[in-house]
Scaffold this motif. Structure first.
Motif, mmCIF file in Angstrom:
data_model
loop_
_atom_site.group_PDB
_atom_site.id
_atom_site.type_symbol
_atom_site.label_atom_id
_atom_site.label_comp_id
_atom_site.label_asym_id
_atom_site.label_seq_id
_atom_site.Cartn_x
_atom_site.Cartn_y
_atom_site.Cartn_z
ATOM 1 N N ASN A 42 -14.643 -7.293 -3.538
ATOM 2 C CA ASN A 42 -14.633 -8.237 -2.782
ATOM 3 C C ASN A 42 -14.396 -7.847 -1.167
ATOM 4 N N ARG A 43 -14.916 -8.458 -0.313
ATOM 5 C CA ARG A 43 -14.736 -7.890 1.005
ATOM 6 C C ARG A 43 -13.265 -8.419 1.410
ATOM 7 N N ASP A 44 -12.529 -9.403 0.844
ATOM 8 C CA ASP A 44 -11.091 -9.801 1.261
ATOM 9 C C ASP A 44 -10.108 -8.766 1.210
ATOM 10 N N THR A 45 -10.543 -7.778 0.088
ATOM 11 C CA THR A 45 -9.522 -6.592 -0.335
ATOM 12 C C THR A 45 -9.317 -5.756 1.130
ATOM 13 N N ALA A 46 -10.466 -5.420 1.822
ATOM 14 C CA ALA A 46 -10.365 -4.807 2.985
ATOM 15 C C ALA A 46 -9.558 -5.275 3.943
ATOM 16 N N GLU A 47 -9.432 -6.565 4.084
ATOM 17 C CA GLU A 47 -8.407 -7.333 5.013
ATOM 18 C C GLU A 47 -7.394 -7.302 4.693
ATOM 19 N N HIS A 48 -7.084 -7.533 3.268
ATOM 20 C CA HIS A 48 -5.667 -7.148 2.646
ATOM 21 C C HIS A 48 -4.959 -5.957 2.768
ATOM 22 N N PHE A 49 -6.142 -4.900 2.706
ATOM 23 C CA PHE A 49 -5.544 -3.531 2.821
ATOM 24 C C PHE A 49 -4.855 -3.169 4.133
ATOM 25 N N ALA A 50 -5.535 -3.853 5.162
ATOM 26 C CA ALA A 50 -4.969 -3.656 6.827
ATOM 27 C C ALA A 50 -3.747 -4.444 6.723
ATOM 28 N N ASP A 51 -3.510 -5.572 6.127
ATOM 29 C CA ASP A 51 -2.062 -6.291 6.262
ATOM 30 C C ASP A 51 -0.992 -5.484 5.672
ATOM 31 N N TYR A 52 -1.356 -4.733 4.493
ATOM 32 C CA TYR A 52 -0.430 -3.980 3.752
ATOM 33 C C TYR A 52 -0.384 -2.686 4.477
ATOM 34 N N ALA A 53 -1.233 -1.934 5.180
ATOM 35 C CA ALA A 53 -0.957 -1.034 6.014
ATOM 36 C C ALA A 53 0.136 -1.325 7.165
ATOM 37 N N LEU A 54 -0.090 -2.387 7.522
ATOM 38 C CA LEU A 54 1.083 -2.713 8.636
ATOM 39 C C LEU A 54 2.299 -2.970 8.365
ATOM 40 N N ALA A 55 2.309 -3.615 7.097
ATOM 41 C CA ALA A 55 3.571 -3.866 6.667
ATOM 42 C C ALA A 55 4.372 -2.557 6.173
ATOM 43 N N VAL A 56 3.670 -1.706 5.687
ATOM 44 C CA VAL A 56 4.516 -0.389 5.386
ATOM 45 C C VAL A 56 4.753 0.369 6.784
ATOM 46 N N HIS A 57 3.669 0.145 7.765
ATOM 47 C CA HIS A 57 4.222 0.902 9.021
ATOM 48 C C HIS A 57 5.426 0.216 9.906
ATOM 49 N N ALA A 58 5.299 -1.029 9.590
ATOM 50 C CA ALA A 58 6.708 -1.801 10.236
ATOM 51 C C ALA A 58 7.858 -1.039 9.762
ATOM 52 N N ARG A 59 7.954 -0.796 8.520
ATOM 53 C CA ARG A 59 9.293 -0.055 8.090
ATOM 54 C C ARG A 59 9.272 1.371 8.039
ATOM 55 N N LEU A 60 8.200 2.081 7.986
ATOM 56 C CA LEU A 60 8.282 3.496 8.221
ATOM 57 C C LEU A 60 7.871 4.280 9.685
ATOM 58 N N GLY A 61 7.338 3.362 10.182
ATOM 59 C CA GLY A 61 6.556 4.016 11.542
ATOM 60 C C GLY A 61 7.366 4.852 12.643
ATOM 61 N N ASP A 62 8.756 4.372 12.289
ATOM 62 C CA ASP A 62 9.891 5.105 13.214
ATOM 63 C C ASP A 62 10.030 6.722 12.844
ATOM 64 N N ARG A 63 9.577 7.034 11.325
ATOM 65 C CA ARG A 63 10.025 8.145 11.026
ATOM 66 C C ARG A 63 8.807 8.920 10.665
ATOM 67 N N VAL A 64 7.615 8.406 10.119
ATOM 68 C CA VAL A 64 6.368 9.141 9.640
ATOM 69 C C VAL A 64 5.521 9.009 10.745
ATOM 70 N N ARG A 65 4.945 10.297 10.842
ATOM 71 C CA ARG A 65 4.170 10.705 12.174
ATOM 72 C C ARG A 65 2.528 10.396 11.546
ATOM 73 N N THR A 66 2.458 11.179 10.317
ATOM 74 C CA THR A 66 1.176 11.299 10.001
ATOM 75 C C THR A 66 0.763 10.187 8.766
ATOM 76 N N TRP A 67 -0.251 9.442 9.196
ATOM 77 C CA TRP A 67 -0.869 8.367 8.264
ATOM 78 C C TRP A 67 -2.288 8.611 7.727
ATOM 79 N N THR A 68 -2.269 8.430 6.564
ATOM 80 C CA THR A 68 -3.936 8.366 5.844
ATOM 81 C C THR A 68 -3.847 7.276 5.095
ATOM 82 N N THR A 69 -5.227 6.748 5.359
ATOM 83 C CA THR A 69 -5.422 5.429 4.773
ATOM 84 C C THR A 69 -5.737 5.667 3.145
ATOM 85 N N LEU A 70 -6.737 6.199 2.928
ATOM 86 C CA LEU A 70 -7.549 6.261 1.405
ATOM 87 C C LEU A 70 -7.145 7.631 0.931
ATOM 88 N N ASN A 71 -7.286 7.619 -0.376
ATOM 89 C CA ASN A 71 -7.334 9.031 -1.061
ATOM 90 C C ASN A 71 -8.717 8.971 -1.941
#
Ligand code: GBH
Length: 461
Positions: A138-167
């Motif tokens: 479902n294409r919507d999952t891709a959009e949801h993934f980006a929202d989720y990524a931003l939510a994580v970044h909002a909390r950890l982005g001040d301390r985490v330098r290296t971000w990878t999306t998928l494994n």
């Protein structure tokens, strides 16, 4: 330093990797929702002896000790993944702060010990609620993934330098939706190709969002295959290489690096499914600039072109034309061939065909049996995993060789820090450099851990 000592580049990064579902346990703690791996592992017949990640290494409660263990080994970086269903139990909507608290504490603990976090946003544990709506088909999952990524970044982005999306989107798509060996266990070639595209799209959308949020070191981890012909002189075998390489490597790497899907691969896909899921503008999104390409390598793949060949269950449309050669020894406990030269070949090939991308080995390692009854001289007991030391030594030499030939490899992360839940194989396969006794949760560094500590200290072999 002896004359034959191998030195790695000065800023080379040494570390280890894990993934959330494989080590955390605490499957129902603090508002975590179910992922497709909870559903899959609780379905009889899917995972060896019905093992699940319910408890795993209990890392969720033991993270501080585990970080201390990492510090003791001298790790400079630690790659771990975030469990999406801890952050958004249903995959969308409001963020669960208690889920984020765990990673917040983990990142702080790493920071206290001077270990650089390398975050993977998705290591296969899709929220089940999203799967109920088609998951990665479902294409919507891709959009949801980006929202989720931003939510994580909002909390950890001040301390985490290296971000990878998928494994390893190859595994998510082909094993998850193609041959069904992994969650969600679907068996449909068309679904697998739709999943490939939506995973790539999710990567691109998340990359764009993270970049806009200020992320400077952004990447994705793939598991490219070193595909080799049974006979390099055989036209048929070389055609088989081209087909498998297309389905495994170019289908991901070409669009990720701005080339769009290769024509021969699109043609192959069209034999299984009308690729209407590829919409105008998608390839541009997928080609979002990245700063780092994570490479996971375990074993090479040998193929022959053969009418009536069995093909590979994970590769739609290879039956009848391709024969995957049976692995020849030495093998790991997974039955995978041990061939360090494959890693050198793979790294050189990627540097040649996709130039300008800094690479990092984000996983490499092997499952080997524990030699029981081997006690350390101090009487505390240790695990003699001589085979693993040899495997790691050989592959590090292979990385060094690639660097010597000009490939830009920035670091090496061993898979894995701990013995853990090895997906469909459950706990019976052990990849850790640290032994885990699942009855007591006692951690015991293996011989390979001690050896690795020396490698890191010397920045070489
Ligand atoms: C990785 O997957 C995962 O990221 C990690 O979570 C996992 O624990 C680890 O590796 C060990 O499995 O069928 O003989 O041709 C790696 C998955 C391994 C899939 C090699 C393709 C081909 C071997 N890949 N495999 S073979």
């Amino acid at each position: 330093m002896s004359a034959n000592e191998l030195r790695f580049p000065e800023n080379f990064v040494w570390g280890a990797a894990t993934a959330a579902y494989q080590i955390e346990g605490a499957a129902r703690a603090d508002g975590r929702g179910d992922s497709i791996w909870d559903t899959f592992s609780r379905t009889p017949g899917k995972v060896f002896q019905g093992h699940t990640g319910d408890v795993a290494c209990d890392h969720y409660h033991r993270y501080a000790d585990d970080v201390a263990l990492m510090a003791g080994l001298g790790l400079q970086a630690y790659r771990f993944s975030i469990a999406w269903p801890r952050i958004q139990p249903d995959g969308t909507g409001p963020v669960n702060p208690r889920g984020l608290d765990f990673y917040d504490k983990l990142v702080d603990e790493l920071g206290n010990r001077g270990i650089d976090p390398v975050v993977t946003l998705y290591h296969w544990d899709l929220p089940q609620t999203l799967q109920d709506r088609g998951g990665w088909t479902n294409r919507d999952t891709a959009e949801h993934f980006a929202d989720y990524a931003l939510a994580v970044h909002a909390r950890l982005g001040d301390r985490v330098r290296t971000w990878t999306t998928l494994n390893e989107p190859w595994c998510s798509a082909y094993l998850g939706y193609g041959n069904g060996v992994h969650a969600p266990g679907e068996q449909d070639a068309g679904a697998a190709f739709a999943a490939v595209h939506h995973l790539l799209l999710g990567h691109g959308l998340a990359a764009r969002a993270l970049r806009a949020a200020g992320v400077q070191t952004l990447g994705v981890t793939v598991n490219p295959a070193d595909v080799q012909p049974a006979d390099p002189q055989s036209e048929a075998d070389l055609a088989a290489v081209r087909l498998v390489d297309g389905l495994h490597n170019r289908i991901f790497l070409d669009p990720l690096t701005g080339g769009g899907y290769p024509a021969d691969v699109l043609e192959h896909i069209a034999r299984h499914v009308e690729p209407t899921f590829v919409q105008d503008g998608d390839e541009k999104i997928i080609a979002a600039p990245i700063d780092l390409l994570g490479i996971n390598y375990y074993s090479p793949t040998y193929v022959a072109g053969k009418p009536g060949g069995a093909g590979g269950s994970a590769y739609p449309g290879t039956a009848g034309v391709v024969e995957f050669l049976p692995p020849v020894g030495p093998l790991t406990e997974m039955g995978w061939m041990i061939e360090p030269a494959g890693l050198t070949r793979l790294l050189e090939r990627i540097a040649t065909d996709y130039p300008g991308l800094p690479l990092m080995i984000t996983e490499n390692g092997g499952a080997f049996p524990d030699k029981t009854g081997t006690e350390g001289p101090d009487g505390t007991g240790w695990v003699a995993d001589t085979d693993r030391v040899a495997y790691l030594d050989g592959h590090l030499r292979a990385v060094h060789e690639a660097i010597a030939r000009g490939v830009d490899v920035r670091g090496y992360l061993v898979w894995s820090l701990l013995d853990n839940f090895e997906w469909a194989e459950g706990y019976r396969k052990r990849f850790g450099i640290v032994h885990v006794d699942y009855l007591t949760q006692r951690r015991t560094p293996k011989e390979s851990a001690r050896w690795y500590r020396e490698v890191i200290a010397r920045n070489g072999l």
